[in-house]
Design a protein around this motif. Sequence first.
Motif, PDB file in Angstrom:
ATOM      1  N   ILE A  65       0.847  -1.191   0.000  1.00 18.24           N
ATOM      2  CA  ILE A  65       0.000   0.000   0.000  1.00 18.24           C
ATOM      3  C   ILE A  65       0.885   1.244   0.000  1.00 18.24           C
ATOM      4  CG2 ILE A  65      -1.821   1.241   1.259  1.00 18.24           C
ATOM      5  CD1 ILE A  65      -2.740  -1.448   0.191  1.00 18.24           C
ATOM      6  N   ALA A  66       0.540   2.206  -0.864  1.00 13.18           N
ATOM      7  CA  ALA A  66       1.286   3.460  -0.941  1.00 13.18           C
ATOM      8  C   ALA A  66       0.900   4.359   0.232  1.00 13.18           C
ATOM      9  CB  ALA A  66       0.993   4.152  -2.262  1.00 13.18           C
ATOM     10  N   GLU A  67       1.545   5.517   0.320  1.00 14.61           N
ATOM     11  CA  GLU A  67       1.318   6.446   1.435  1.00 14.61           C
ATOM     12  C   GLU A  67      -0.116   6.963   1.466  1.00 14.61           C
ATOM     13  OE1 GLU A  67       4.165   9.553   1.108  1.00 14.61           O
ATOM     14  OE2 GLU A  67       5.862   8.221   1.385  1.00 14.61           O
ATOM     15  N   MET A  68      -0.751   7.056   0.303  1.00 18.58           N
ATOM     16  CA  MET A  68      -2.104   7.610   0.242  1.00 18.58           C
ATOM     17  C   MET A  68      -3.169   6.564   0.568  1.00 18.58           C
ATOM     18  SD  MET A  68      -1.575  10.730  -0.653  1.00 18.58           S
ATOM     19  CE  MET A  68      -2.809  11.529  -1.609  1.00 18.58           C
ATOM     20  N   GLY A  69      -2.765   5.342   0.827  1.00 18.19           N
ATOM     21  CA  GLY A  69      -3.718   4.292   1.162  1.00 18.19           C
ATOM     22  C   GLY A  69      -4.190   3.501  -0.042  1.00 18.19           C
TER      23      GLY A  69
END
Length: 119
Positions: A65-69
């Motif tokens: 999962i990336a930082e933005m969710g």
Amino acid sequence: MLLSATLAFGQPKQISLNEAIATALQNNKELASYALQVEQNKALVSTAFSPDKGLLQYSMDQNNIAEMGFPLHVFGIEQSFNFPTYYLAQHRTKKIEVSMAEANYEIQKNQLISNVADC
């Protein structure tokens, strides 16, 4: 009058040996097929370097999962190449095949000339 027409058409035209050989070389279908094999092998020499096709990949990684969710979208390109000596060997092989086809053509041509000369 019929007798003179029969005599005129009854005698076949005499041709020289060189004319007979030239006609045989020009009209022999088997010799033409050997010439086409030579041309085919010459055209195939350029196919010695033939790497695999490229593969475009896309995937969505739900576990990463990336930082933005949001899950990561992964793009990739894959292509494999053989070692350069492989392509050099392929090129040499194609050249040898051309030489063999040319030799077969010359053998058939000489055999045809010999057959015409024997007649």
